[in-house]
Design an enzyme around this catalytic site. Structure first.
Site, PDB file in Angstrom:
ATOM      1  N   HIS A 130       0.811  -1.225   0.000  1.00 22.91           N
ATOM      2  CA  HIS A 130       0.000   0.000   0.000  1.00 22.91           C
ATOM      3  C   HIS A 130       0.841   1.271   0.000  1.00 22.91           C
ATOM      4  CE1 HIS A 130      -3.557  -2.527   1.778  1.00 22.91           C
ATOM      5  NE2 HIS A 130      -3.369  -2.734   0.479  1.00 22.91           N
ATOM      6  N   CYS A 138       3.267  12.938  -7.931  1.00 19.66           N
ATOM      7  CA  CYS A 138       2.345  13.840  -8.616  1.00 19.66           C
ATOM      8  C   CYS A 138       1.107  13.066  -9.047  1.00 19.66           C
ATOM      9  CB  CYS A 138       3.039  14.447  -9.824  1.00 19.66           C
ATOM     10  SG  CYS A 138       1.914  15.413 -10.845  1.00 19.66           S
ATOM     11  N   CYS A 141       1.416  13.507 -13.422  1.00 16.05           N
ATOM     12  CA  CYS A 141       2.477  12.881 -14.224  1.00 16.05           C
ATOM     13  C   CYS A 141       3.148  11.709 -13.509  1.00 16.05           C
ATOM     14  CB  CYS A 141       3.531  13.909 -14.648  1.00 16.05           C
ATOM     15  SG  CYS A 141       4.580  14.450 -13.282  1.00 16.05           S
TER      16      CYS A 141
HETATM   17  C1  BJW Z   1      -2.887  -6.776  16.715  1.00 17.89           C
HETATM   18  C2  BJW Z   1      -2.354  -5.932  17.646  1.00 17.89           C
HETATM   19  C3  BJW Z   1      -1.224  -6.397  18.285  1.00 17.89           C
HETATM   20  C4  BJW Z   1      -4.021  -4.915  16.888  1.00 17.89           C
HETATM   21  N1  BJW Z   1      -0.723  -7.579  17.969  1.00 17.89           N
HETATM   22  N2  BJW Z   1      -2.490  -7.946  16.367  1.00 17.89           N
HETATM   23  C5  BJW Z   1     -13.565  -7.616  -2.979  1.00 17.89           C
HETATM   24  C6  BJW Z   1     -14.732  -7.528  -2.239  1.00 17.89           C
HETATM   25  C7  BJW Z   1     -15.125  -6.292  -1.724  1.00 17.89           C
HETATM   26  C8  BJW Z   1     -14.382  -5.138  -1.940  1.00 17.89           C
HETATM   27  C9  BJW Z   1     -13.240  -5.237  -2.675  1.00 17.89           C
HETATM   28  C10 BJW Z   1     -12.853  -6.462  -3.192  1.00 17.89           C
HETATM   29  N3  BJW Z   1     -11.697  -6.270  -3.854  1.00 17.89           N
HETATM   30  C11 BJW Z   1     -11.336  -4.985  -3.747  1.00 17.89           C
HETATM   31  C12 BJW Z   1     -12.262  -4.310  -3.054  1.00 17.89           C
HETATM   32  C13 BJW Z   1     -12.243  -2.860  -2.737  1.00 17.89           C
HETATM   33  C14 BJW Z   1     -11.289  -2.490  -1.623  1.00 17.89           C
HETATM   34  C15 BJW Z   1     -11.581  -3.329  -0.397  1.00 17.89           C
HETATM   35  O1  BJW Z   1     -10.918  -4.287  -0.077  1.00 17.89           O
HETATM   36  N4  BJW Z   1     -12.577  -2.945   0.364  1.00 17.89           N
HETATM   37  C16 BJW Z   1     -12.924  -3.675   1.586  1.00 17.89           C
HETATM   38  C17 BJW Z   1     -12.717  -2.748   2.780  1.00 17.89           C
HETATM   39  C18 BJW Z   1     -14.295  -4.228   1.457  1.00 17.89           C
HETATM   40  N5  BJW Z   1      -9.905  -2.676  -2.077  1.00 17.89           N
HETATM   41  C19 BJW Z   1      -9.291  -1.761  -2.808  1.00 17.89           C
HETATM   42  O2  BJW Z   1      -9.868  -0.773  -3.213  1.00 17.89           O
HETATM   43  C20 BJW Z   1      -7.844  -2.034  -3.171  1.00 17.89           C
HETATM   44  N6  BJW Z   1      -7.657  -1.836  -4.565  1.00 17.89           N
HETATM   45  C21 BJW Z   1      -8.195  -2.665  -5.480  1.00 17.89           C
HETATM   46  O3  BJW Z   1      -8.787  -3.651  -5.181  1.00 17.89           O
HETATM   47  O4  BJW Z   1      -7.959  -2.285  -6.749  1.00 17.89           O
HETATM   48  C22 BJW Z   1      -8.556  -2.985  -7.828  1.00 17.89           C
HETATM   49  C23 BJW Z   1      -8.210  -2.237  -9.086  1.00 17.89           C
HETATM   50  C24 BJW Z   1      -7.561  -2.893 -10.105  1.00 17.89           C
HETATM   51  C25 BJW Z   1      -7.231  -2.191 -11.279  1.00 17.89           C
HETATM   52  C26 BJW Z   1      -7.544  -0.849 -11.376  1.00 17.89           C
HETATM   53  C27 BJW Z   1      -8.165  -0.185 -10.357  1.00 17.89           C
HETATM   54  C28 BJW Z   1      -8.506  -0.887  -9.192  1.00 17.89           C
HETATM   55  C29 BJW Z   1      -6.924  -1.031  -2.479  1.00 17.89           C
HETATM   56  C30 BJW Z   1      -6.968  -1.126  -1.003  1.00 17.89           C
HETATM   57  C31 BJW Z   1      -6.125   0.009  -0.405  1.00 17.89           C
HETATM   58  C32 BJW Z   1      -6.232   0.044   1.112  1.00 17.89           C
HETATM   59  N7  BJW Z   1      -5.687   1.272   1.576  1.00 17.89           N
HETATM   60  C33 BJW Z   1      -5.556   1.492   3.015  1.00 17.89           C
HETATM   61  C34 BJW Z   1      -5.050   2.944   3.244  1.00 17.89           C
HETATM   62  C35 BJW Z   1      -3.571   3.044   2.897  1.00 17.89           C
HETATM   63  C36 BJW Z   1      -3.038   4.438   3.082  1.00 17.89           C
HETATM   64  C37 BJW Z   1      -3.188   4.943   4.489  1.00 17.89           C
HETATM   65  O5  BJW Z   1      -2.655   4.367   5.448  1.00 17.89           O
HETATM   66  O6  BJW Z   1      -3.847   5.956   4.657  1.00 17.89           O
HETATM   67  O7  BJW Z   1      -4.655   0.543   3.561  1.00 17.89           O
HETATM   68  S1  BJW Z   1      -7.070   1.198   3.936  1.00 17.89           S
HETATM   69  C38 BJW Z   1      -6.278   0.452   5.332  1.00 17.89           C
HETATM   70  O8  BJW Z   1      -6.673  -0.947   5.417  1.00 17.89           O
HETATM   71  C39 BJW Z   1      -4.777   0.455   4.999  1.00 17.89           C
HETATM   72  C40 BJW Z   1      -4.371  -0.907   5.478  1.00 17.89           C
HETATM   73  O9  BJW Z   1      -3.157  -1.303   4.876  1.00 17.89           O
HETATM   74  C41 BJW Z   1      -5.547  -1.770   5.118  1.00 17.89           C
HETATM   75  C42 BJW Z   1      -5.612  -3.059   5.876  1.00 17.89           C
HETATM   76  O10 BJW Z   1      -5.815  -2.845   7.232  1.00 17.89           O
HETATM   77  P1  BJW Z   1      -5.058  -3.737   8.305  1.00 17.89           P
HETATM   78  O11 BJW Z   1      -3.623  -3.570   8.180  1.00 17.89           O
HETATM   79  O12 BJW Z   1      -5.569  -5.115   8.242  1.00 17.89           O
HETATM   80  O13 BJW Z   1      -5.472  -3.013   9.678  1.00 17.89           O
HETATM   81  P2  BJW Z   1      -6.825  -3.179  10.535  1.00 17.89           P
HETATM   82  O14 BJW Z   1      -6.923  -2.004  11.399  1.00 17.89           O
HETATM   83  O15 BJW Z   1      -7.982  -3.510   9.691  1.00 17.89           O
HETATM   84  O16 BJW Z   1      -6.551  -4.486  11.428  1.00 17.89           O
HETATM   85  C43 BJW Z   1      -5.563  -4.504  12.436  1.00 17.89           C
HETATM   86  C44 BJW Z   1      -5.512  -5.911  12.996  1.00 17.89           C
HETATM   87  O17 BJW Z   1      -4.443  -5.996  13.917  1.00 17.89           O
HETATM   88  C45 BJW Z   1      -6.792  -6.313  13.756  1.00 17.89           C
HETATM   89  O18 BJW Z   1      -7.174  -7.601  13.309  1.00 17.89           O
HETATM   90  C46 BJW Z   1      -6.356  -6.339  15.212  1.00 17.89           C
HETATM   91  O19 BJW Z   1      -6.998  -7.361  15.954  1.00 17.89           O
HETATM   92  C47 BJW Z   1      -4.885  -6.628  15.087  1.00 17.89           C
HETATM   93  N8  BJW Z   1      -4.065  -6.095  16.168  1.00 17.89           N
HETATM   94  N9  BJW Z   1      -3.166  -4.757  17.678  1.00 17.89           N
HETATM   95  C48 BJW Z   1      -1.383  -8.335  17.030  1.00 17.89           C
HETATM   96  N10 BJW Z   1      -0.622  -5.626  19.216  1.00 17.89           N
HETATM   97 ZN    ZN Z   2       3.559  16.199 -12.306  1.00 21.05          ZN
END
Ligand code: BJW
Ligand code: ZN
Length: 245
Positions: A130, A138, A141
């Site tokens: 990510h 940009c 571009c």
């Molecule tokens: C502990 C702990 C401790 C706590 N010890 N554990 C299929 C079905 C439905 C929807 C979709 C699908 N396919 C794609 C989608 C759409 C979408 C998506 O998935 N949506 C869902 C939410 C439903 N996906 C996308 O849009 C992706 N792109 C895509 O699919 O593109 C297709 C495409 C192709 C060609 C052209 C155009 C498009 C992109 C996803 C981008 C996600 N971005 C973010 C923001 C990044 C920037 C930023 O930081 O601001 O990424 S969202 C956010 O979620 C961030 C994270 O990387 C990501 C995952 O979250 P993560 O890391 O799992 O965190 P949490 O908070 O959810 O969980 C933390 C865990 O830790 C918990 O389980 C706790 O229990 C645990 N924990 N403390 C151990 N101490």
């Molecule tokens: Zn530019």
């Protein structure tokens, strides 16, 4: 009330030797991490009680449409998070993962985190699925830029606006094909601190499992990945990973 995973407390010690043995035998190890791995470094996760999405709407901040509507607002939110992340240090979980890389024949870390803490802890072979919050690019571009401290998004020479080099909802992931391919080749996957709710990252352990890999999950709670994990360890990543080694 008894903790829903209280039962695991008694068996955790029993699981460690199996996991350790599998790790020792592994030829190609993939570690997939999410926000939970950095929670003990003081960086908020996204989902759950203290998660970022409790107080902020993802649609207003982490989509290309949000940036097009209000670039200053989105930029400010990322500057605010950069300030938190810049001060953070890696924890035991990051260090243990970097240690695993040195001990196994072949290793790949796939992180969804943008915080750079795995690199800070010494990990080398990383796919930052990510992106990375300390880079900018940009929006017109695509030119790459480093860290910028401006309070508003600067303009590129081409007239476009600079944005953080992270992947927002609805955006494609440049290295996803490589991540899919490698996940089908590895024989051991350690999944740490991800809710397993965001695609396509969430599919990686499933791909590995269906290609025969041994899947270990470390998380505070059950996730969709628990359904296919060979072993799930419930607790804090920093503590559990240290005892795994
Ligand atoms: C502990 C702990 C401790 C706590 N010890 N554990 C299929 C079905 C439905 C929807 C979709 C699908 N396919 C794609 C989608 C759409 C979408 C998506 O998935 N949506 C869902 C939410 C439903 N996906 C996308 O849009 C992706 N792109 C895509 O699919 O593109 C297709 C495409 C192709 C060609 C052209 C155009 C498009 C992109 C996803 C981008 C996600 N971005 C973010 C923001 C990044 C920037 C930023 O930081 O601001 O990424 S969202 C956010 O979620 C961030 C994270 O990387 C990501 C995952 O979250 P993560 O890391 O799992 O965190 P949490 O908070 O959810 O969980 C933390 C865990 O830790 C918990 O389980 C706790 O229990 C645990 N924990 N403390 C151990 N101490
Ligand atoms: Zn530019």
């Amino acid at each position: 009330m008894e903790h829903p995973f209280g039962a695991y407390k008694g068996t955790k010690r029993g699981k460690m030797p199996t996991i350790n043995q599998k790790l020792k035998e592994a030829k190609f190890v993939i570690v997939l991490t999410g926000a939970g791995v950095s929670a003990e470094s003081g960086i908020p996760t996204f989902r759950g009680e203290d998660g970022l999405w409790k107080n902020f709407r993802a649609e207003d901040l982490a989509t290309p449409e949000a940036f097009a509507r209000n670039p200053k607002f989105v930029w400010e939110w990322y500057q605010y998070r950069r300030d938190i992340i810049r001060k953070a240090e890696p924890n035991n979980a990051h260090y243990t993962i970097a240690k695993i890389e040195k001990l196994v024949p072949k290793f790949l870390l796939i992180t969804q985190n943008i915080d750079n803490l795995h690199t800070k802890a010494g990990a080398k072979n990383i796919i930052e699925l990510h992106g990375n919050i300390f880079r900018n690019r940009c929006n017109r571009c695509g030119k790459n830029y480093g860290e910028i401290s401006d309070p508003t998004p600067p303009t590129c020479q081409c007239g476009g606006l600079l944005r953080p080099d992270v992947v927002w909802f609805g955006e494609s992931i440049p290295q996803i094909e490589e991540a899919f391919q490698k996940s089908s080749e590895c024989d051991f996957v350690l999944v740490v601190g991800t809710s397993g709710l965001v695609e396509p990252a969430a599919s990686l352990p499933f791909i590995a499992k269906s290609s025969g890999a041994f899947v270990v999950e470390v998380n505070l709670d059950r996730t969709p990945i628990s359904e296919i994990a060979d072993e799930s360890l419930f607790g804090k990543a920093g503590e559990l990973l240290s005892s795994l080694m």
